[in-house]
Structures are given as C-alpha cells and as structure tokens.
Scaffold this motif. Structure first.
Motif, PDB file in Angstrom:
ATOM      1  N   LEU A  76       0.841  -1.185   0.000  1.00 14.00           N
ATOM      2  CA  LEU A  76       0.000   0.000   0.000  1.00 14.00           C
ATOM      3  C   LEU A  76       0.879   1.238   0.000  1.00 14.00           C
ATOM      4  O   LEU A  76       2.032   1.192   0.443  1.00 14.00           O
ATOM      5  N   THR A  77       0.324   2.336  -0.474  1.00 11.39           N
ATOM      6  CA  THR A  77       1.031   3.613  -0.446  1.00 11.39           C
ATOM      7  C   THR A  77       0.264   4.593   0.441  1.00 11.39           C
ATOM      8  O   THR A  77      -0.945   4.742   0.288  1.00 11.39           O
ATOM      9  N   LEU A  78       0.976   5.212   1.361  1.00 10.44           N
ATOM     10  CA  LEU A  78       0.416   6.295   2.167  1.00 10.44           C
ATOM     11  C   LEU A  78       0.993   7.597   1.640  1.00 10.44           C
ATOM     12  O   LEU A  78       2.203   7.809   1.681  1.00 10.44           O
ATOM     13  N   SER A  79       0.137   8.465   1.140  1.00 13.42           N
ATOM     14  CA  SER A  79       0.584   9.727   0.552  1.00 13.42           C
ATOM     15  C   SER A  79       0.145  10.881   1.429  1.00 13.42           C
ATOM     16  O   SER A  79      -1.052  11.114   1.620  1.00 13.42           O
ATOM     17  N   VAL A  80       1.126  11.619   1.981  1.00 16.97           N
ATOM     18  CA  VAL A  80       0.848  12.718   2.907  1.00 16.97           C
ATOM     19  C   VAL A  80       1.609  13.966   2.460  1.00 16.97           C
ATOM     20  O   VAL A  80       2.590  13.870   1.720  1.00 16.97           O
ATOM     21  N   PRO A  81       1.190  15.137   2.923  1.00 14.57           N
ATOM     22  CA  PRO A  81       1.882  16.362   2.504  1.00 14.57           C
ATOM     23  C   PRO A  81       3.326  16.455   3.000  1.00 14.57           C
ATOM     24  O   PRO A  81       4.231  16.773   2.223  1.00 14.57           O
ATOM     25  N   PHE A  82       3.542  16.207   4.304  1.00 16.28           N
ATOM     26  CA  PHE A  82       4.878  16.403   4.876  1.00 16.28           C
ATOM     27  C   PHE A  82       5.168  15.298   5.890  1.00 16.28           C
ATOM     28  O   PHE A  82       4.500  15.216   6.923  1.00 16.28           O
ATOM     29  N   PRO A  86       4.568  16.531  12.653  1.00 16.78           N
ATOM     30  CA  PRO A  86       4.298  15.537  13.697  1.00 16.78           C
ATOM     31  C   PRO A  86       3.023  14.738  13.479  1.00 16.78           C
ATOM     32  O   PRO A  86       2.997  13.526  13.712  1.00 16.78           O
ATOM     33  N   TYR A  87       1.944  15.398  13.028  1.00 13.00           N
ATOM     34  CA  TYR A  87       0.690  14.678  12.820  1.00 13.00           C
ATOM     35  C   TYR A  87       0.865  13.580  11.776  1.00 13.00           C
ATOM     36  O   TYR A  87       0.447  12.432  11.980  1.00 13.00           O
ATOM     37  N   PHE A  88       1.493  13.903  10.655  1.00 12.05           N
ATOM     38  CA  PHE A  88       1.637  12.921   9.586  1.00 12.05           C
ATOM     39  C   PHE A  88       2.677  11.868   9.925  1.00 12.05           C
ATOM     40  O   PHE A  88       2.574  10.721   9.470  1.00 12.05           O
ATOM     41  N   ALA A  89       3.665  12.225  10.725  1.00 16.32           N
ATOM     42  CA  ALA A  89       4.625  11.228  11.192  1.00 16.32           C
ATOM     43  C   ALA A  89       3.928  10.198  12.073  1.00 16.32           C
ATOM     44  O   ALA A  89       4.156   8.988  11.954  1.00 16.32           O
ATOM     45  N   GLY A 103      -0.722  -8.262   6.803  1.00 17.91           N
ATOM     46  CA  GLY A 103       0.178  -8.774   5.783  1.00 17.91           C
ATOM     47  C   GLY A 103       0.545  -7.811   4.688  1.00 17.91           C
ATOM     48  O   GLY A 103       0.960  -8.234   3.607  1.00 17.91           O
ATOM     49  N   TYR A 104       0.450  -6.523   4.953  1.00 14.48           N
ATOM     50  CA  TYR A 104       0.788  -5.521   3.947  1.00 14.48           C
ATOM     51  C   TYR A 104       2.006  -4.713   4.381  1.00 14.48           C
ATOM     52  O   TYR A 104       2.193  -4.440   5.570  1.00 14.48           O
ATOM     53  N   ASP A 105       2.799  -4.316   3.409  1.00 17.34           N
ATOM     54  CA  ASP A 105       3.852  -3.337   3.610  1.00 17.34           C
ATOM     55  C   ASP A 105       3.357  -1.988   3.097  1.00 17.34           C
ATOM     56  O   ASP A 105       2.405  -1.916   2.316  1.00 17.34           O
ATOM     57  N   VAL A 106       4.016  -0.919   3.539  1.00 18.35           N
ATOM     58  CA  VAL A 106       3.571   0.432   3.198  1.00 18.35           C
ATOM     59  C   VAL A 106       4.737   1.252   2.667  1.00 18.35           C
ATOM     60  O   VAL A 106       5.821   1.270   3.267  1.00 18.35           O
ATOM     61  N   VAL A 107       4.504   1.915   1.548  1.00 15.27           N
ATOM     62  CA  VAL A 107       5.441   2.899   1.009  1.00 15.27           C
ATOM     63  C   VAL A 107       4.913   4.284   1.368  1.00 15.27           C
ATOM     64  O   VAL A 107       3.726   4.557   1.196  1.00 15.27           O
ATOM     65  N   ILE A 108       5.792   5.141   1.889  1.00 14.62           N
ATOM     66  CA  ILE A 108       5.390   6.499   2.263  1.00 14.62           C
ATOM     67  C   ILE A 108       5.765   7.456   1.142  1.00 14.62           C
ATOM     68  O   ILE A 108       6.915   7.503   0.704  1.00 14.62           O
ATOM     69  N   ASP A 109       4.782   8.219   0.674  1.00 17.45           N
ATOM     70  CA  ASP A 109       5.005   9.214  -0.375  1.00 17.45           C
ATOM     71  C   ASP A 109       4.745  10.600   0.200  1.00 17.45           C
ATOM     72  O   ASP A 109       3.731  10.820   0.862  1.00 17.45           O
ATOM     73  N   GLU A 110       5.660  11.529  -0.034  1.00 18.71           N
ATOM     74  CA  GLU A 110       5.513  12.911   0.419  1.00 18.71           C
ATOM     75  C   GLU A 110       5.204  13.806  -0.785  1.00 18.71           C
ATOM     76  O   GLU A 110       6.031  13.966  -1.678  1.00 18.71           O
ATOM     77  N   THR A 111       4.017  14.401  -0.790  1.00 17.80           N
ATOM     78  CA  THR A 111       3.638  15.275  -1.906  1.00 17.80           C
ATOM     79  C   THR A 111       4.181  16.685  -1.758  1.00 17.80           C
ATOM     80  O   THR A 111       4.215  17.440  -2.723  1.00 17.80           O
ATOM     81  N   PRO A 137      -4.892  14.639   1.090  1.00 15.68           N
ATOM     82  CA  PRO A 137      -4.607  15.749   0.166  1.00 15.68           C
ATOM     83  C   PRO A 137      -4.501  17.083   0.888  1.00 15.68           C
ATOM     84  O   PRO A 137      -5.096  17.290   1.944  1.00 15.68           O
ATOM     85  N   LEU A 138      -3.737  17.990   0.284  1.00 18.89           N
ATOM     86  CA  LEU A 138      -3.588  19.330   0.831  1.00 18.89           C
ATOM     87  C   LEU A 138      -3.983  20.396  -0.187  1.00 18.89           C
ATOM     88  O   LEU A 138      -4.609  21.398   0.150  1.00 18.89           O
ATOM     89  N   THR A 139      -3.651  20.161  -1.447  1.00 22.28           N
ATOM     90  CA  THR A 139      -3.780  21.194  -2.470  1.00 22.28           C
ATOM     91  C   THR A 139      -4.889  20.920  -3.480  1.00 22.28           C
ATOM     92  O   THR A 139      -5.661  21.809  -3.831  1.00 22.28           O
ATOM     93  N   ILE A 140      -4.950  19.703  -3.970  1.00 23.85           N
ATOM     94  CA  ILE A 140      -5.883  19.363  -5.036  1.00 23.85           C
ATOM     95  C   ILE A 140      -7.328  19.561  -4.574  1.00 23.85           C
ATOM     96  O   ILE A 140      -7.652  19.307  -3.414  1.00 23.85           O
ATOM     97  N   ASP A 141      -8.185  20.025  -5.469  1.00 21.30           N
ATOM     98  CA  ASP A 141      -9.602  20.171  -5.122  1.00 21.30           C
ATOM     99  C   ASP A 141     -10.387  18.999  -5.694  1.00 21.30           C
ATOM    100  O   ASP A 141      -9.873  18.168  -6.457  1.00 21.30           O
ATOM    101  N   LEU A 142     -11.656  18.923  -5.321  1.00 17.95           N
ATOM    102  CA  LEU A 142     -12.480  17.781  -5.705  1.00 17.95           C
ATOM    103  C   LEU A 142     -12.604  17.660  -7.221  1.00 17.95           C
ATOM    104  O   LEU A 142     -12.521  16.555  -7.775  1.00 17.95           O
TER     105      LEU A 142
END
Length: 358
Positions: A76-82, A86-89, A103-111, A137-142
């Motif tokens: 799985l991928t977790l995509s966060v702003p920063f 502390p919150y996203f960490a 049984g899943y591994d996670v890749v962290i993506d910073e946008t 999401p932080l920037t993209i709109d619906l």
C-alpha cells in the motif's frame, strides 16, 4: 547414528520451497500460502509458526510470480503532505503498524503539498506497483481529483474535500474543536481568540473552516462572540513556514500581543501553532494560563512537554489507521461496494494550559 537436523523435512539441494516451509511448520502447503499472501483469517499461533519456519529456512517467496497469480502486490502507499509534520509522522507510524497486522507493507510518499505530485497520486502512481493508496490531500480540489482519478483503489484521509464516489476516514473537526474550546469556557474565559484562519478556497481551508465553525459554535452556545479571528500566512514553496507551523504561531501571536488585544483565551488550530504561541506569550511576560488560556489540536508528542503542558484534541491515530486499512481491504475485496465515510474517534486531553481549575 542419526542427527536431528534443524531443517527436518526439507528436501536436499536447491533453495527451500513452500512445501519445505510447510513441513517444518507442521501445517499444510495451503496454510503457508495463505500466510505469505496476507490472508486475514489465520490464527496468530499458526502465523507465528509459519513465520518462524520461513526465518529458519531463509525462504524467499517468488514475489513476482505470486503477484501475477494473485493480482496483488501486498503493498500500500500512504501519501501525505509532509513526513516531517508531527501529525503525519504519527499517522505514518500507525498505518505501517496496522498494515503489518494484515500482511501488507507500506510505502510512504511525500507530496509536499504540490498540485503536480497530488495529481500523480490521484492518477494512481502509474510507475508504482501498489494495491491501493491512502491519501491525505492538501492542495488538489475535488474537481481536479475526480478528473484525474485512475483505477487504483484509493481511500481519502481527512476533510480536505468529500466525494460520494470514494471511501474516506475523518476525524470530526467541528465537534472536537467545540469540546476543546469548551475547556476554556469552563475555566471562566470569555474573550477567546482563534488562531489559524485560512482564506476560504485555498490550501488548508477545509479543516480550518471546520475548526472555526466548531470554535464559534462553542462560543455561541455560551452566549459569547470571538474576541479575534487571527489569519495565518498562506503556505507555498517560497513561504514554507506558513500555515500551521511553530514559526507562524510565534509570529502571529507576537502581532496579537502588540495589537493590544484584550484576550483571556486562545484556540490554536493545531499544536504547532500553539507551541509557537506559548513561546511568544512567555517572551512577552504573558502568563499561561493565568492571563491567557491556550489550547491546540493534534496531541503531538511535544504537547505534553510544553510549559505549561498543552490541552489539545487527541485523534486516535491507531484507530484512524485501522479504519483506513479496513476501508482499503473492503475496497480491494469488493470493488463495487458503496463508498463509505467513517469517523475515527478522538478525545480531549486536558492539561494545564487551558486553565481548568486555575
């Protein structure tokens, strides 16, 4: 004379196989396959036996072949702003832990909050083999999000926007802010300001608007009006300390003090703003909570160690992560299921800064 080999049951020569693992663990070939593929309905004792056998034999699953057979990468991928926030960490730590349980591994993506990178997330990371994306999401709109949506399953985290076509997991910003503001009202504060307003329609506006709504709701119920609504500078690549940072809390609070505003309480839209505010008050001889009560939102690790310790909203990060993983697994198992919005629990941690009992 015979010797009890630690690799009993293993065929001689060549790398260990799935059947070798099954023989050492004392389980069936199918059970070993289920453990390796992250099947959720395996007892903990059985899983431990299989994992111990895998470690003993140094077994290496044929990952590519397994992925082709199952159609899944167990990634799985977790995509966060920063990731430094502390919150996203904390969120990343919780998601990795909860994913591991199934049984899943996670890749962290910073946008980094850039539209370009968030568009890549919405499109589904065409170059990354991932079963699904947990996206804050932080920037993209619906509108842009839905226009760019790819086929990769995706679960939204937070309240940047809501979509009827996608699963989401949220923490109730309005009710939580109402409750933490109430701690200052209960302490007799009547001139309470809000720090963290963001221009509507810009980055970060959605959670800011919701927290402002919760703040004003608490005051209205007590027959009060906001003493001051303090905006923060807009975040961008040129101004990386804008929005909800310690630096911004510090600067905006110094301006509030210099303005001569007569306040006895300050709601800060997150803990980092509150930490900056506490420093500004301390440097200018304003006592917390005797002169001004201060509260935050996030329950970062720092909150318990500020002077005074910070009253704040504590989202249940482990449960938020569990709900997000559960939503993703449901989506993977039932691609046509009706999308759901799930609320993660929170609590208000009462500490000295809010002035309760002071």
């Amino acid at each position: 004379m015979t010797t009890d080999s630690p690799h009993r049951g293993r065929r001689q020569g060549g790398p260990p196989t799935l059947k070798d693992v099954a023989a050492v663990a004392g389980v069936s070939y199918r059970t070993v396959s289920n453990v390796i593929n992250g099947h959720r309905y395996i007892s903990e004792s059985t899983r431990e036996k299989v994992e111990a056998a895998i470690a003993e034999l140094d077994y290496r699953p044929q990952l590519a072949a397994r992925q082709l057979r199952s159609g899944r990468s167990n990634l799985l991928t977790l995509s966060v702003p920063f990731v430094s926030h502390p919150y996203f960490a904390q969120l990343a730590h919780a998601v990795v832990g909860q994913a591991e349980k199934v049984g899943y591994d996670v890749v962290i993506d910073e946008t980094r909050g850039t539209l370009e990178r968030e568009l890549r997330v919405a499109a589904g990371f065409k170059a990354i083999l991932t079963d699904g994306i947990l996206f804050s999401p932080l920037t993209i709109d619906l509108e842009r999000f839905e226009a760019e949506r790819g086929p990769t399953p995706l679960v939204l985290l937070g309240e940047r926007f809501r979509s009827d076509t996608i699963d989401s997991v949220v923490v109730d910003n309005i009710s939580s802010t109402r409750e933490v503001t109430q701690t200052m009202i209960d302490a007799g504060r009547t001139r309470i300001a809000f720090l963290g307003d963001v221009v509507s329609g810009t980055i970060g506006a959605a959670p800011a608007d919701l927290r402002l709504a919760g703040f004003t709701s608490a005051l209205e119920a007590a027959g009060l009006t906001p003493a001051r609504i303090v905006p923060v500078e807009q975040w961008d690549q040129v101004n990386p300390h804008g929005d909800y940072s310690r630096e911004e809390g510090y600067e905006r609070t110094k301006e509030l003090i210099r303005s001569g505003a007569q306040i006895d309480g300050l709601f800060c839209a997150n803990d980092l703003l509150a930490i900056g505010a506490l420093r500004a008050f301390r440097e200018n001889g304003v006592r917390v909570p005797e002169d001004v009560a201060v509260v935050g939102w996030d329950n970062t690790a720092e909150a318990a160690y500020t002077a005074p310790a910070l009253t704040t909203v504590a989202p249940d990060m482990d449960e938020l992560a569990r709900l997000a993983i559960t939503a993703m697994l449901r989506r993977l198992d039932q691609p046509d299921a009706e999308p759901q919005t799930t609320r993660a629990p929170y609590s208000v941690v009462r500490r000295d800064s809010s002035g309760v009992g002071a």
